[in-house]
Design a protein around this motif. Sequence first.
Motif, mmCIF file in Angstrom:
data_model
loop_
_atom_site.group_PDB
_atom_site.id
_atom_site.type_symbol
_atom_site.label_atom_id
_atom_site.label_comp_id
_atom_site.label_asym_id
_atom_site.label_seq_id
_atom_site.Cartn_x
_atom_site.Cartn_y
_atom_site.Cartn_z
ATOM 1 N N ALA A 29 0.622 -1.335 -0.007
ATOM 2 C CA ALA A 29 0.197 0.021 0.443
ATOM 3 C C ALA A 29 1.263 0.879 -0.324
ATOM 4 C CB ALA A 29 -1.115 -0.115 1.036
ATOM 5 N N GLU A 30 2.310 0.951 0.817
ATOM 6 C CA GLU A 30 2.550 2.511 0.820
ATOM 7 C C GLU A 30 3.659 2.671 0.182
ATOM 8 O OE1 GLU A 30 5.127 2.173 4.075
ATOM 9 O OE2 GLU A 30 3.238 2.842 5.846
ATOM 10 N N LEU A 31 3.964 1.253 -1.379
ATOM 11 C CA LEU A 31 4.508 1.879 -2.022
ATOM 12 C C LEU A 31 3.627 2.818 -3.920
ATOM 13 C CD1 LEU A 31 6.566 -1.531 -1.921
ATOM 14 C CD2 LEU A 31 7.840 0.916 -2.537
ATOM 15 N N ILE A 32 2.579 1.971 -3.175
ATOM 16 C CA ILE A 32 1.727 2.434 -4.438
ATOM 17 C C ILE A 32 1.589 3.700 -4.240
ATOM 18 C CG2 ILE A 32 -1.185 2.268 -4.867
ATOM 19 C CD1 ILE A 32 -0.081 -0.383 -5.208
ATOM 20 N N ALA A 33 0.999 4.333 -3.037
ATOM 21 C CA ALA A 33 0.937 5.610 -2.336
ATOM 22 C C ALA A 33 1.590 6.727 -2.915
ATOM 23 C CB ALA A 33 0.579 5.400 -1.113
ATOM 24 N N TYR A 36 2.063 7.183 -6.463
ATOM 25 C CA TYR A 36 0.873 7.340 -7.371
ATOM 26 C C TYR A 36 -0.053 8.779 -6.170
ATOM 27 C CZ TYR A 36 0.390 3.770 -10.471
ATOM 28 O OH TYR A 36 1.246 2.870 -11.431
ATOM 29 N N GLY A 37 0.998 8.896 -5.232
ATOM 30 C CA GLY A 37 0.221 10.221 -4.301
ATOM 31 C C GLY A 37 -0.816 10.031 -3.323
ATOM 32 N N LEU A 38 -0.837 9.327 -2.770
ATOM 33 C CA LEU A 38 -2.331 8.673 -2.759
ATOM 34 C C LEU A 38 -2.332 8.783 -1.055
ATOM 35 C CD1 LEU A 38 -3.682 5.807 -4.454
ATOM 36 C CD2 LEU A 38 -3.993 8.118 -4.574
ATOM 37 N N THR A 39 -2.852 8.579 -0.168
ATOM 38 C CA THR A 39 -3.187 8.420 1.584
ATOM 39 C C THR A 39 -3.660 6.867 1.620
ATOM 40 O OG1 THR A 39 -4.359 11.049 1.967
ATOM 41 C CG2 THR A 39 -4.423 8.394 3.727
ATOM 42 N N VAL A 40 -2.730 6.321 2.766
ATOM 43 C CA VAL A 40 -3.050 5.471 3.308
ATOM 44 C C VAL A 40 -3.375 4.895 4.025
ATOM 45 C CG1 VAL A 40 -2.450 2.782 3.860
ATOM 46 C CG2 VAL A 40 -1.588 4.504 2.081
ATOM 47 N N PRO A 110 -8.483 8.775 -4.074
ATOM 48 C CA PRO A 110 -8.799 7.676 -4.015
ATOM 49 C C PRO A 110 -7.663 7.167 -2.467
ATOM 50 C CG PRO A 110 -8.475 7.205 -5.979
ATOM 51 C CD PRO A 110 -8.404 8.448 -5.587
ATOM 52 N N ALA A 111 -8.431 7.071 -1.363
ATOM 53 C CA ALA A 111 -7.469 6.352 0.033
ATOM 54 C C ALA A 111 -6.964 5.035 -0.748
ATOM 55 C CB ALA A 111 -8.071 6.263 1.169
ATOM 56 N N ILE A 112 -6.232 4.243 -0.108
ATOM 57 C CA ILE A 112 -5.737 2.902 0.226
ATOM 58 C C ILE A 112 -6.162 2.701 1.330
ATOM 59 C CG2 ILE A 112 -4.516 0.744 -0.078
ATOM 60 C CD1 ILE A 112 -3.091 2.740 -2.260
ATOM 61 N N ALA A 211 -5.895 0.292 -11.471
ATOM 62 C CA ALA A 211 -5.424 0.782 -12.428
ATOM 63 C C ALA A 211 -6.352 2.257 -12.775
ATOM 64 C CB ALA A 211 -5.008 0.464 -13.666
ATOM 65 N N PRO A 212 -7.816 1.666 -13.068
ATOM 66 C CA PRO A 212 -8.565 2.601 -13.534
ATOM 67 C C PRO A 212 -8.797 3.858 -12.860
ATOM 68 C CG PRO A 212 -9.351 0.201 -13.621
ATOM 69 C CD PRO A 212 -8.186 0.467 -13.175
ATOM 70 N N TYR A 213 -8.141 3.463 -11.025
ATOM 71 C CA TYR A 213 -8.493 4.590 -10.406
ATOM 72 C C TYR A 213 -7.183 5.319 -9.654
ATOM 73 C CZ TYR A 213 -12.224 1.571 -9.704
ATOM 74 O OH TYR A 213 -13.455 0.289 -10.590
ATOM 75 N N LEU A 214 -6.250 5.028 -10.613
ATOM 76 C CA LEU A 214 -5.752 5.613 -10.376
ATOM 77 C C LEU A 214 -4.597 7.487 -10.438
ATOM 78 C CD1 LEU A 214 -2.750 2.710 -9.510
ATOM 79 C CD2 LEU A 214 -3.608 3.792 -7.557
#
Length: 220
Positions: A29-33, A36-40, A110-112, A211-214
């Motif tokens: 989750a942290e690698l993806i965040a 892609y600039g997301l919150t975990v 979106p948050a993860i 991918a559709p949401y990132l």
Amino acid sequence: MPDVWDPHGSLHRALWIGGGQWSGKTTVAELIAGQYGLTVYHYDYHDARGHQDRRIARRVALGEPVEDPAPDRVWSDRTPEEMAAETLAGFPVRFEWALDDLRALFTGRPAIAEGWGLRPELVAPLLDSLRRMVVLVPTEDFRRHQLRTLPRAGTLPVADPARAQANRLARDRLVADDAVRNARRLGIRVIEVDGTRDAVAVAAEVAEHFAPYLGAATDA
């Protein structure tokens, strides 16, 4: 999708990583965040710390002892099957506490949400698409590797540490198997983590699923 109270739209925009203990959910989750600039949202952290007041209040309401049970009671005095049954029975209540946290969270993207308590059967009613969730589960060899090497999997403070660790291993296996059964029943993707690929590679597979949401990756 049911009419779930979601005042800021956080729940229905979220991406979910559930599954078994020791499968690398937090790292993925942290690698993806980071890419892609997301919150975990880390379920385990909130469950073990931020929700303790709710846990105590629930015990009081049920007339149960306020104190946490002794470590030997938790890890040594019951069978893994009893431990797993208690864990699974408690997940729906704990999930509602997590939803309260997520309802208060507003992000532009979106948050993860990641954690073993984010069970497929509990998350599924929130999903507008099954691609918003993935379930990670470790193979038996990888689970044992994680228990040997991760600091948080150290010796338990009990009279018989070997028995307690064996119980924990067996309980986690049963809880993970339940997640897999429910995910497959609901059509939610399951990814088995066996240690042959590093966390970056697993995160790339999960990111492809989401991918559709990132959107485009950030420069972070």
